[in-house]
Each structure stands twice: as C-alpha cells, then as structure tokens.
Design a protein around this motif. Structure first.
Motif, short mmCIF file in Angstrom:
data_model
loop_
_atom_site.label_atom_id
_atom_site.label_comp_id
_atom_site.label_asym_id
_atom_site.label_seq_id
_atom_site.Cartn_x
_atom_site.Cartn_y
_atom_site.Cartn_z
N LEU A 18 -29.34 -12.40 9.59
CA LEU A 18 -30.68 -12.60 9.03
C LEU A 18 -30.63 -13.55 7.83
CD1 LEU A 18 -32.10 -8.97 9.24
CD2 LEU A 18 -32.64 -10.91 10.72
N THR A 19 -29.56 -13.47 7.05
CA THR A 19 -29.41 -14.40 5.93
C THR A 19 -29.27 -15.84 6.43
OG1 THR A 19 -28.32 -12.69 4.60
CG2 THR A 19 -28.01 -14.97 3.91
N THR A 20 -28.48 -16.00 7.48
CA THR A 20 -28.33 -17.33 8.08
C THR A 20 -29.67 -17.84 8.62
OG1 THR A 20 -26.05 -16.81 8.70
CG2 THR A 20 -27.08 -18.68 9.80
N LEU A 21 -30.40 -16.95 9.30
CA LEU A 21 -31.71 -17.34 9.83
C LEU A 21 -32.66 -17.73 8.71
CD1 LEU A 21 -33.64 -17.60 12.23
CD2 LEU A 21 -34.17 -15.17 11.97
N LEU A 216 -22.13 -8.17 1.17
CA LEU A 216 -22.63 -9.49 1.52
C LEU A 216 -23.22 -10.21 0.32
CD1 LEU A 216 -23.14 -11.59 3.75
CD2 LEU A 216 -25.32 -10.45 4.20
N ALA A 217 -23.94 -9.46 -0.54
CA ALA A 217 -24.53 -10.06 -1.74
C ALA A 217 -23.45 -10.59 -2.67
CB ALA A 217 -25.39 -9.03 -2.46
N PHE A 237 -32.56 -13.28 -1.45
CA PHE A 237 -32.80 -12.47 -0.25
C PHE A 237 -32.75 -10.98 -0.55
CE2 PHE A 237 -31.54 -16.46 1.82
CZ PHE A 237 -32.56 -16.57 2.75
N GLY A 238 -33.06 -10.59 -1.79
CA GLY A 238 -33.02 -9.19 -2.16
C GLY A 238 -33.96 -8.34 -1.33
N MET A 240 -35.07 -8.95 1.71
CA MET A 240 -34.57 -8.87 3.09
C MET A 240 -33.43 -7.87 3.19
SD MET A 240 -32.84 -11.76 5.48
CE MET A 240 -31.28 -11.45 4.63
N PHE A 241 -32.53 -7.84 2.20
CA PHE A 241 -31.44 -6.88 2.20
C PHE A 241 -31.98 -5.45 2.10
CE2 PHE A 241 -28.28 -10.14 0.26
CZ PHE A 241 -28.13 -10.71 1.52
N THR A 242 -33.01 -5.27 1.29
CA THR A 242 -33.63 -3.94 1.19
C THR A 242 -34.24 -3.52 2.52
OG1 THR A 242 -34.15 -4.37 -1.14
CG2 THR A 242 -35.33 -2.58 -0.07
N LEU A 243 -34.87 -4.44 3.22
CA LEU A 243 -35.45 -4.14 4.53
C LEU A 243 -34.38 -3.78 5.55
CD1 LEU A 243 -38.23 -6.88 4.78
CD2 LEU A 243 -38.52 -4.45 4.30
N VAL A 244 -33.20 -4.43 5.46
CA VAL A 244 -32.10 -4.09 6.36
C VAL A 244 -31.66 -2.65 6.14
CG1 VAL A 244 -29.67 -4.57 6.90
CG2 VAL A 244 -31.27 -6.47 6.64
N VAL A 245 -31.52 -2.25 4.88
CA VAL A 245 -31.12 -0.87 4.57
C VAL A 245 -32.16 0.12 5.08
CG1 VAL A 245 -30.63 0.76 2.70
CG2 VAL A 245 -29.78 -1.59 2.55
#
Length: 272
Positions: A18-21, A216-217, A237-238, A240-245
């Motif tokens: 998702l980070t790459t995207l 990853l961060a 991308f903080g 987005m990372f929260t949404l992944v969790v």
C-alpha cells in the motif's frame, strides 16, 4: 506465536504494498507538471516582439497557458532551488528569457507533447526548445503496471491474511475443543463462549500488524534520511498505517467470531 509471526509478515507485505501504491499515485499526480515546454529566446526582446511570439505560440493546437519568464526571474528562481556557486563561475546572467507553455488536459500524452515541441522548434523565434519527452514516455509506458501490480498484490495479501487468520483460529479452537464444549454444556451463551476467542484474534491482529507498521515506518524513515527525495513520495502515510492496523485487527476478530460460531452451530445440529 506462529500465527502472530505470520500475521506480522503478511501485514508487513500489505503495508509495504500500500505504501508503494501511495507513492506511485503521488508520482502520477505530478505527471501533469511534466507536460510543460520551455522555449528559450536568444536574448531580451521588446514587448511588441514578445506579443508577436506569443500569438505564434497560441497557434499551436494543444496549448492551455503561456507564461513569459524574464531572464531576471529565471535567475532568481534558479538561485532559490540550486546553489549559486555554479553561477559564480560565469559573468552576468547566463539564463535567457523563455516562454513556459503548458498543454491542456486532453493533450497530456507523449504524442501531443512531441507535436507541440516540434511545432515550436520550427519557429524562427526560439534558440532552444525543451520538453521532458523521455520522462513522459517512460511514465506512460509504465503507468498501468505501476498501478495494477500493487493493487493485485494488496488484494492477494488480504485474501492470504484472511485464510491464515481463519486457519489459525480453527487450530486454536481444536486445541481447546473440550473447554468450549464444557462451557456450552455448563449453560454458557454463544456470546460468552465467543468473546475470549474474538478478543484473542483482535489482539493478535493488532499486535502483529502494529509491529509490522512500526518496523516499516522505521525502514521508510531511514531510507528518507539517506535519500531525501524519497520522503516526497513515501512520507506522510501515518493514516494509512493506522488503517492497516485497524483492518487486520477487524479481520482477525471477524474470522475468530465466524469460526467459533460455526463450530457451536455444528455442535447444536449434531445434538438435534
């Protein structure tokens, strides 16, 4: 522990994908800025000549806007973005005045960019005409792959993660099958029996994905410090990372609930 490690690895790959995207989408968002042509004049010209040249540029099919940049403005812009040591080696102002031409939205493709550049190059007014044709062609050829593969990988990882969590809960349930049956025979409600498993799944999902996101961060920050330009496309991308969790935690809780509920219903049908 095995399921926690597996969730960590899948969450790490999912967050990285998702980070790459997100980075690719930022690169593509800047693509419009590439459809700009700079036509350099041989030197300072009077206003009447500049008006004539501007009318000549307006004859091009795909032009959206035309901006004249004087030599002094070009020099000030250069000093604002680059070191002035290079200019100290040259007397006077080596940057000539130029016109900056932007293409309209419908014409933002390599073919129209080359056509407009060639049209300006044939004009006798300009000493040099520059356009980032190579970059535009590369991005246009790789655009589909740059978006398609990260999306496919993210979907595949979500499916894989769901299967892993589901199987992990089933194994945990089989190990404690006797305990669940005793709780059921003792009069425990479905919600009472399901709650510990759902809570365990939620904790595993949040812990595994949380560790993956933190790892990853740290990696992204280290790369950004070594290569500053990476921060422009991979930073911030903080959310987005929260949404992944949250997503991984909810998946773990859902499949825990669904597996235990299916087991309890199956036992009820056997008794009936």
């Amino acid at each position: 522990m095995p399921s926690l490690i597996t969730i960590f690895l899948c969450s790490l790959l999912l967050a990285a994908s998702l980070t790459t995207l997100g980075g690719v989408m930022r690169v593509l968002s800047t693509e419009k800025k590439l459809y700009t042509i700079e036509a350099f004049l041989p030197g300072e010209l009077p206003q009447d000549s500049l008006k004539v040249i501007k009318k000549q540029i307006e004859r091009a099919k795909h032009v959206e806007s035309i901006e004249f940049i004087s030599a002094d403005s070009a020099l000030a812009d250069f000093r604002a973005h680059f070191s002035g040591e290079m200019l100290d080696l040259v007397e006077g102002n080596p940057i000539p005045p130029f016109f900056r031409i932007k293409l309209d939205e419908k014409s933002q493709n390599p073919v129209d960019l080359v056509e407009t550049r060639d049209f300006l190059m044939r004009s006798e007014f300009f000493e040099e005409v520059q356009a980032p044709v190579d970059w535009v062609e590369k991005i246009a050829s790789w655009k589909f792959k740059m978006v398609f593969w990260p999306i496919c990988l993210s979907i595949l990882l979500l499916v894989t993660l769901s299967l892993i969590i589901c199987n992990s809960v089933r194994l945990s349930l089989l190990n404690r099958k006797l305990l669940v049956e005793n709780m059921k025979y003792a009069g425990g409600s479905y919600a009472f029996i399901e709650f510990p498993f759902v809570l365990e799944g939620l904790m595993q999902g949040v812990l595994g994905s949380g560790l993956a996101v933190v790892f990853l961060a740290v990696v992204v920050n280290s790369v950004s410090e070594a290569i500053p330009i990476v921060e422009t496309y991979l930073g911030g991308f903080g959310l987005m990372f929260t949404l992944v969790v949250i997503l991984v935690g909810l998946l773990s809780a859902y499949f825990s609930f669904r597996t235990v509920r299916g087991f309890l219903l199956a036992k009820r049908n056997e008794q009936d």
